[in-house]
Design an enzyme around this catalytic site. Structure first.
Site, PDB file in Angstrom:
ATOM      1  N   THR A   1       0.849  -1.198   0.000  1.00 35.32           N
ATOM      2  CA  THR A   1       0.000   0.000   0.000  1.00 35.32           C
ATOM      3  C   THR A   1       0.878   1.240   0.000  1.00 35.32           C
ATOM      4  O   THR A   1       2.008   1.211   0.491  1.00 35.32           O
ATOM      5  CB  THR A   1      -0.919   0.041   1.232  1.00 35.32           C
ATOM      6  OG1 THR A   1      -1.744   1.222   1.164  1.00 35.32           O
ATOM      7  CG2 THR A   1      -0.148   0.095   2.539  1.00 35.32           C
TER       8      THR A   1
ATOM      9  N   ASP B   1      -7.992  -3.693  -0.281  1.00 36.58           N
ATOM     10  CA  ASP B   1      -8.786  -2.656  -0.931  1.00 36.58           C
ATOM     11  C   ASP B   1     -10.029  -2.482  -0.076  1.00 36.58           C
ATOM     12  O   ASP B   1     -10.632  -3.466   0.369  1.00 36.58           O
ATOM     13  CB  ASP B   1      -9.147  -3.084  -2.356  1.00 36.58           C
ATOM     14  CG  ASP B   1      -9.344  -1.876  -3.265  1.00 36.58           C
ATOM     15  OD1 ASP B   1      -8.617  -0.876  -3.106  1.00 36.58           O
ATOM     16  OD2 ASP B   1     -10.238  -1.924  -4.130  1.00 36.58           O
ATOM     17  N   THR B   2     -10.357  -1.216   0.174  1.00 36.23           N
ATOM     18  CA  THR B   2     -11.489  -0.917   1.049  1.00 36.23           C
ATOM     19  C   THR B   2     -12.457   0.001   0.339  1.00 36.23           C
ATOM     20  O   THR B   2     -12.047   0.906  -0.384  1.00 36.23           O
ATOM     21  CB  THR B   2     -10.990  -0.224   2.342  1.00 36.23           C
ATOM     22  OG1 THR B   2     -10.168  -1.139   3.055  1.00 36.23           O
ATOM     23  CG2 THR B   2     -12.153   0.204   3.225  1.00 36.23           C
TER      24      THR B   2
ATOM     25  N   PHE C   1      -8.841   9.073   8.392  1.00 38.11           N
ATOM     26  CA  PHE C   1      -8.711   9.567   7.017  1.00 38.11           C
ATOM     27  C   PHE C   1      -9.988   9.270   6.246  1.00 38.11           C
ATOM     28  O   PHE C   1     -10.938   8.700   6.786  1.00 38.11           O
ATOM     29  CB  PHE C   1      -7.485   8.925   6.342  1.00 38.11           C
ATOM     30  CG  PHE C   1      -7.607   7.434   6.111  1.00 38.11           C
ATOM     31  CD1 PHE C   1      -7.476   6.538   7.165  1.00 38.11           C
ATOM     32  CD2 PHE C   1      -7.858   6.920   4.849  1.00 38.11           C
ATOM     33  CE1 PHE C   1      -7.585   5.163   6.953  1.00 38.11           C
ATOM     34  CE2 PHE C   1      -7.970   5.541   4.630  1.00 38.11           C
ATOM     35  CZ  PHE C   1      -7.827   4.678   5.688  1.00 38.11           C
TER      36      PHE C   1
HETATM   37  P1  ITT Z   1      -3.658   1.754  -1.514  1.00 38.91           P
HETATM   38  O1  ITT Z   1      -4.430   1.353  -2.728  1.00 38.91           O
HETATM   39  O2  ITT Z   1      -2.262   2.209  -1.813  1.00 38.91           O
HETATM   40  O3  ITT Z   1      -3.706   0.700  -0.436  1.00 38.91           O
HETATM   41  P2  ITT Z   1      -5.682   3.786  -1.252  1.00 38.91           P
HETATM   42  O4  ITT Z   1      -5.817   4.995  -0.397  1.00 38.91           O
HETATM   43  O5  ITT Z   1      -5.762   3.940  -2.740  1.00 38.91           O
HETATM   44  O6  ITT Z   1      -4.354   3.033  -0.825  1.00 38.91           O
HETATM   45  P3  ITT Z   1      -8.096   2.205  -1.384  1.00 38.91           P
HETATM   46  O7  ITT Z   1      -7.996   2.001  -2.849  1.00 38.91           O
HETATM   47  O8  ITT Z   1      -8.458   1.022  -0.552  1.00 38.91           O
HETATM   48  O9  ITT Z   1      -6.741   2.765  -0.759  1.00 38.91           O
HETATM   49  O10 ITT Z   1      -9.006   3.464  -1.162  1.00 38.91           O
HETATM   50  C1  ITT Z   1     -10.184   3.452  -0.617  1.00 38.91           C
HETATM   51  C2  ITT Z   1     -10.595   4.836  -0.196  1.00 38.91           C
HETATM   52  O11 ITT Z   1     -11.650   4.577   0.724  1.00 38.91           O
HETATM   53  C3  ITT Z   1      -9.569   5.665   0.569  1.00 38.91           C
HETATM   54  O12 ITT Z   1      -8.881   6.552  -0.240  1.00 38.91           O
HETATM   55  C4  ITT Z   1     -10.440   6.409   1.564  1.00 38.91           C
HETATM   56  O13 ITT Z   1     -11.020   7.539   0.968  1.00 38.91           O
HETATM   57  C5  ITT Z   1     -11.536   5.396   1.832  1.00 38.91           C
HETATM   58  N1  ITT Z   1     -11.230   4.573   3.018  1.00 38.91           N
HETATM   59  C6  ITT Z   1     -10.592   3.370   3.056  1.00 38.91           C
HETATM   60  N2  ITT Z   1     -10.498   2.940   4.318  1.00 38.91           N
HETATM   61  C7  ITT Z   1     -11.068   3.878   5.095  1.00 38.91           C
HETATM   62  C8  ITT Z   1     -11.263   4.018   6.473  1.00 38.91           C
HETATM   63  O14 ITT Z   1     -10.831   3.104   7.345  1.00 38.91           O
HETATM   64  N3  ITT Z   1     -11.874   5.118   6.915  1.00 38.91           N
HETATM   65  C9  ITT Z   1     -12.314   6.057   6.074  1.00 38.91           C
HETATM   66  N4  ITT Z   1     -12.166   6.010   4.753  1.00 38.91           N
HETATM   67  C10 ITT Z   1     -11.542   4.929   4.248  1.00 38.91           C
END
Ligand code: ITT
Length: 195
Positions: free
Chosen positions: A10, A71-72, A151
């Site tokens: 990540t 991925d979240t 975040f």
């Molecule tokens: P990586 O792919 O490098 O891991 P990323 O920030 O691009 O990092 P994601 O594709 O999983 O990660 O992005 C999902 C988005 O969802 C992230 O940018 C946040 O806006 C939101 N998100 C993910 N987890 C969260 C959390 O625990 N609390 C609040 N928002 C979250």
């Protein structure tokens, strides 16, 4: 488990902090930065599962080491699961947290049901084999933004069982409810059976 090195694929420093708080000394988690890898991994797919796989496979192909990614997405019931896999870029490629929140609140403003869930999918590559784990945290969207911790969508998400938004919680408090922690606990239980 203490001596297991695991690269976390990540570029999101907040995710790294949250995961390290969950694993403590049980695993030696290395961020991409700590592993000396500079790469912007693409997330071209339309499911969390496929994007998580892409991230861990790319890093495994480079390092040949055990690694995982996650991925979240925030899935809002009244928006048919949006922003979901588009959570990071919901309001555009600048990946602006506030713009994403504003767009979400705008689209949700005329809906009665504010139910939502965070869903995390982890892809682990362990001894050249891939394993998937999932963690879900259910809650409500609250348009009244509060807090400065965490975040992303944390200032508008109240997990079930709390009256606070994630952004009003310390990391340890967030980790009592967190989707990410639940998925990571499954990964750790899995590794316990292998080690
Ligand atoms: P990586 O792919 O490098 O891991 P990323 O920030 O691009 O990092 P994601 O594709 O999983 O990660 O992005 C999902 C988005 O969802 C992230 O940018 C946040 O806006 C939101 N998100 C993910 N987890 C969260 C959390 O625990 N609390 C609040 N928002 C979250």
């Amino acid at each position: 488990m203490a001596n297991i090195d695991l690269i976390f694929a990540t570029n999101n420093a907040n995710k790294v902090k949250e995961i390290k708080a969950v694993t403590g000394n049980h695993l030696n988690i290395l961020s991409l930065k700590e592993a000396g890898i500079e790469i912007d991994i693409p997330e071209p797919h339309d499911t969390l599962e496929a994007n998580a796989s892409e991230k861990s496979r790319v890093i495994h192909a480079i390092t040949k080491k055990n690694c995982f990614s996650e991925d979240t997405g925030l899935e809002v019931f009244a928006l048919n699961g949006e922003p979901g896999v588009k959570s990071a870029r919901y309001a555009g490629d600048t990946r602006d947290f506030q713009a994403n929140i504003d767009l979400l609140l705008h689209r949700l403003s005329n809906k009665v049901n504010k139910t939502a869930q965070f869903r995390t999918v982890i892809s682990l590559i362990w001894n050249n084999q891939e394993y998937l784990f999932e963690g879900i945290c259910k809650g409500q969207i609250n348009a009244d933004q509060k807090g400065s911790e965490g975040f992303g969508y944390d200032p508008i998400f109240i997990p079930d069982g709390s009256s606070k938004r994630f952004a009003e919680m310390t990391m340890d408090e967030k980790n009592k409810f967190s989707h990410r922690k639940k998925a990571m606990q499954q990964l750790m239980s899995f590794l316990n059976t292998k080690w």
